[in-house]
Design a protein around this motif. Structure first.
Motif, PDB file in Angstrom:
ATOM      1  N   ARG A  74       0.860  -1.187   0.000  1.00  0.00           N
ATOM      2  CA  ARG A  74       0.000   0.000   0.000  1.00  0.00           C
ATOM      3  C   ARG A  74       0.889   1.228   0.000  1.00  0.00           C
ATOM      4  O   ARG A  74       1.873   1.287   0.733  1.00  0.00           O
ATOM      5  N   VAL A  75       0.539   2.198  -0.817  1.00  0.00           N
ATOM      6  CA  VAL A  75       1.215   3.495  -0.801  1.00  0.00           C
ATOM      7  C   VAL A  75       0.212   4.467  -0.193  1.00  0.00           C
ATOM      8  O   VAL A  75      -0.910   4.614  -0.701  1.00  0.00           O
ATOM      9  N   LEU A  76       0.599   5.087   0.914  1.00  0.00           N
ATOM     10  CA  LEU A  76      -0.332   5.944   1.634  1.00  0.00           C
ATOM     11  C   LEU A  76       0.428   7.021   2.384  1.00  0.00           C
ATOM     12  O   LEU A  76       1.634   6.898   2.608  1.00  0.00           O
ATOM     13  N   PRO A  77      -0.281   8.079   2.790  1.00  0.00           N
ATOM     14  CA  PRO A  77       0.370   9.120   3.597  1.00  0.00           C
ATOM     15  C   PRO A  77       0.763   8.561   4.969  1.00  0.00           C
ATOM     16  O   PRO A  77       0.033   7.733   5.545  1.00  0.00           O
ATOM     17  N   LEU A  78       1.872   9.007   5.484  1.00  0.00           N
ATOM     18  CA  LEU A  78       2.362   8.560   6.783  1.00  0.00           C
ATOM     19  C   LEU A  78       1.285   8.683   7.859  1.00  0.00           C
ATOM     20  O   LEU A  78       1.143   7.804   8.702  1.00  0.00           O
ATOM     21  N   GLY A  79       0.517   9.732   7.815  1.00  0.00           N
ATOM     22  CA  GLY A  79      -0.530   9.958   8.808  1.00  0.00           C
ATOM     23  C   GLY A  79      -1.656   8.945   8.781  1.00  0.00           C
ATOM     24  O   GLY A  79      -2.480   8.918   9.693  1.00  0.00           O
ATOM     25  N   GLU A  80      -1.698   8.073   7.765  1.00  0.00           N
ATOM     26  CA  GLU A  80      -2.756   7.067   7.669  1.00  0.00           C
ATOM     27  C   GLU A  80      -2.300   5.663   8.044  1.00  0.00           C
ATOM     28  O   GLU A  80      -3.082   4.714   7.948  1.00  0.00           O
ATOM     29  N   VAL A  81      -1.056   5.509   8.488  1.00  0.00           N
ATOM     30  CA  VAL A  81      -0.594   4.188   8.918  1.00  0.00           C
ATOM     31  C   VAL A  81      -1.387   3.803  10.159  1.00  0.00           C
ATOM     32  O   VAL A  81      -1.531   4.589  11.096  1.00  0.00           O
ATOM     33  N   ASP A  82      -1.913   2.571  10.166  1.00  0.00           N
ATOM     34  CA  ASP A  82      -2.796   2.134  11.248  1.00  0.00           C
ATOM     35  C   ASP A  82      -2.069   1.268  12.284  1.00  0.00           C
ATOM     36  O   ASP A  82      -0.932   0.851  12.100  1.00  0.00           O
ATOM     37  N   LEU A  83      -2.767   1.017  13.383  1.00  0.00           N
ATOM     38  CA  LEU A  83      -2.195   0.279  14.500  1.00  0.00           C
ATOM     39  C   LEU A  83      -1.821  -1.145  14.105  1.00  0.00           C
ATOM     40  O   LEU A  83      -0.760  -1.639  14.516  1.00  0.00           O
ATOM     41  N   THR A  84      -2.640  -1.810  13.317  1.00  0.00           N
ATOM     42  CA  THR A  84      -2.319  -3.181  12.905  1.00  0.00           C
ATOM     43  C   THR A  84      -0.982  -3.231  12.192  1.00  0.00           C
ATOM     44  O   THR A  84      -0.136  -4.079  12.488  1.00  0.00           O
ATOM     45  N   HIS A  85      -0.765  -2.322  11.266  1.00  0.00           N
ATOM     46  CA  HIS A  85       0.506  -2.287  10.548  1.00  0.00           C
ATOM     47  C   HIS A  85       1.656  -2.028  11.528  1.00  0.00           C
ATOM     48  O   HIS A  85       2.696  -2.703  11.474  1.00  0.00           O
ATOM     49  N   ALA A  86       1.489  -1.057  12.418  1.00  0.00           N
ATOM     50  CA  ALA A  86       2.547  -0.712  13.374  1.00  0.00           C
ATOM     51  C   ALA A  86       2.885  -1.906  14.270  1.00  0.00           C
ATOM     52  O   ALA A  86       4.061  -2.211  14.484  1.00  0.00           O
ATOM     53  N   LEU A  87       1.891  -2.588  14.785  1.00  0.00           N
ATOM     54  CA  LEU A  87       2.133  -3.746  15.647  1.00  0.00           C
ATOM     55  C   LEU A  87       2.808  -4.872  14.886  1.00  0.00           C
ATOM     56  O   LEU A  87       3.701  -5.544  15.407  1.00  0.00           O
ATOM     57  N   ASP A  88       2.387  -5.078  13.638  1.00  0.00           N
ATOM     58  CA  ASP A  88       2.919  -6.178  12.835  1.00  0.00           C
ATOM     59  C   ASP A  88       4.350  -5.937  12.364  1.00  0.00           C
ATOM     60  O   ASP A  88       4.984  -6.832  11.804  1.00  0.00           O
ATOM     61  N   GLU A  89       4.896  -4.730  12.614  1.00  0.00           N
ATOM     62  CA  GLU A  89       6.304  -4.499  12.312  1.00  0.00           C
ATOM     63  C   GLU A  89       7.200  -5.285  13.271  1.00  0.00           C
ATOM     64  O   GLU A  89       8.385  -5.444  13.019  1.00  0.00           O
ATOM     65  N   GLY A  90       6.630  -5.790  14.365  1.00  0.00           N
ATOM     66  CA  GLY A  90       7.361  -6.693  15.238  1.00  0.00           C
ATOM     67  C   GLY A  90       8.512  -6.070  16.004  1.00  0.00           C
ATOM     68  O   GLY A  90       9.447  -6.765  16.399  1.00  0.00           O
ATOM     69  N   GLU A  91       8.439  -4.771  16.227  1.00  0.00           N
ATOM     70  CA  GLU A  91       9.527  -4.088  16.927  1.00  0.00           C
ATOM     71  C   GLU A  91       9.122  -3.681  18.344  1.00  0.00           C
ATOM     72  O   GLU A  91       9.822  -2.897  18.984  1.00  0.00           O
ATOM     73  N   GLY A  92       7.985  -4.180  18.812  1.00  0.00           N
ATOM     74  CA  GLY A  92       7.566  -3.926  20.182  1.00  0.00           C
ATOM     75  C   GLY A  92       6.764  -2.664  20.390  1.00  0.00           C
ATOM     76  O   GLY A  92       6.536  -2.264  21.526  1.00  0.00           O
ATOM     77  N   TYR A  93       6.340  -2.023  19.305  1.00  0.00           N
ATOM     78  CA  TYR A  93       5.548  -0.806  19.458  1.00  0.00           C
ATOM     79  C   TYR A  93       4.159  -1.149  20.000  1.00  0.00           C
ATOM     80  O   TYR A  93       3.558  -2.143  19.603  1.00  0.00           O
ATOM     81  N   ALA A  94       3.665  -0.299  20.904  1.00  0.00           N
ATOM     82  CA  ALA A  94       2.343  -0.496  21.484  1.00  0.00           C
ATOM     83  C   ALA A  94       1.314   0.467  20.912  1.00  0.00           C
ATOM     84  O   ALA A  94       0.125   0.331  21.174  1.00  0.00           O
ATOM     85  N   SER A  95       1.780   1.436  20.111  1.00  0.00           N
ATOM     86  CA  SER A  95       0.863   2.427  19.543  1.00  0.00           C
ATOM     87  C   SER A  95       1.439   2.943  18.233  1.00  0.00           C
ATOM     88  O   SER A  95       2.633   2.784  17.961  1.00  0.00           O
ATOM     89  N   VAL A  96       0.589   3.578  17.453  1.00  0.00           N
ATOM     90  CA  VAL A  96       1.057   4.205  16.222  1.00  0.00           C
ATOM     91  C   VAL A  96       2.034   5.336  16.556  1.00  0.00           C
ATOM     92  O   VAL A  96       3.029   5.524  15.845  1.00  0.00           O
ATOM     93  N   ALA A  97       1.791   6.048  17.640  1.00  0.00           N
ATOM     94  CA  ALA A  97       2.690   7.147  18.026  1.00  0.00           C
ATOM     95  C   ALA A  97       4.097   6.617  18.316  1.00  0.00           C
ATOM     96  O   ALA A  97       5.089   7.216  17.877  1.00  0.00           O
ATOM     97  N   GLU A  98       4.209   5.494  19.024  1.00  0.00           N
ATOM     98  CA  GLU A  98       5.525   4.895  19.293  1.00  0.00           C
ATOM     99  C   GLU A  98       6.183   4.453  17.983  1.00  0.00           C
ATOM    100  O   GLU A  98       7.376   4.675  17.779  1.00  0.00           O
ATOM    101  N   TRP A  99       5.400   3.795  17.130  1.00  0.00           N
ATOM    102  CA  TRP A  99       5.914   3.338  15.839  1.00  0.00           C
ATOM    103  C   TRP A  99       6.446   4.532  15.044  1.00  0.00           C
ATOM    104  O   TRP A  99       7.536   4.488  14.502  1.00  0.00           O
TER     105      TRP A  99
END
Length: 141
Positions: A74-99
């Motif tokens: 998906r190509v999208l604006p940074l501001g539209e990245v969702d929590l599922t994507h952030a969590l699935d990065e597998g780096e221990g982020y608990a929120s989109v803000a942390e990601w």
């Protein structure tokens, strides 16, 4: 020449400790998404990944450690990245803000700015990113 030798490399971050952590997370199954800057693809003249494409995951030593298959792009604006994507990065982020904080530190770092040829590069909500989902097809090491 084996089939793997014909695969394009799949590079996460720059060689070093961060790449090593990301590759380990992929191999453990914890990392199934990644995010890159559209500007990086453009600066390097690279095509965007395509769903169904298989690539060779490369570690910091330049060795192929797995074959991954891209399952979604998906190509999208940074501001539209969702929590599922952030969590699935597998780096221990608990929120989109942390990601986002972690990714901004990377994207605002000297290596990224040098790769883009822009020492003042910054991101904001409208910066276009490439959000990928992938799966490990085969471990090769």
């Amino acid at each position: 020449m084996t089939d793997h030798e014909r695969l394009e490399p799949y590079l996460l971050a720059f060689p070093g400790p961060l790449r090593d952590r990301l590759v380990a997370a992929v191999l453990s199954g914890g990392k199934v998404t990644t995010t890159g800057l559209l500007a990086e693809y453009e600066a390097e003249g690279e095509e965007l990944p395509r769903a169904g494409e298989r690539l060779a995951l490369i570690d910091s030593g330049g060795r192929e450690v797995a074959v991954v298959e891209v399952t979604e792009v998906r190509v999208l604006p940074l501001g539209e990245v969702d929590l599922t994507h952030a969590l699935d990065e597998g780096e221990g982020y608990a929120s989109v803000a942390e990601w986002r904080d972690g990714h901004e530190r990377f994207w605002h770092g000297a290596e990224t700015r040098q790769a883009l040829g822009d020492p003042d590069f910054t991101v904001d909500d409208s910066t276009m990113v490439v959000a990928e989902r992938f799966r490990v097809v085969e471990r090769t090491r």
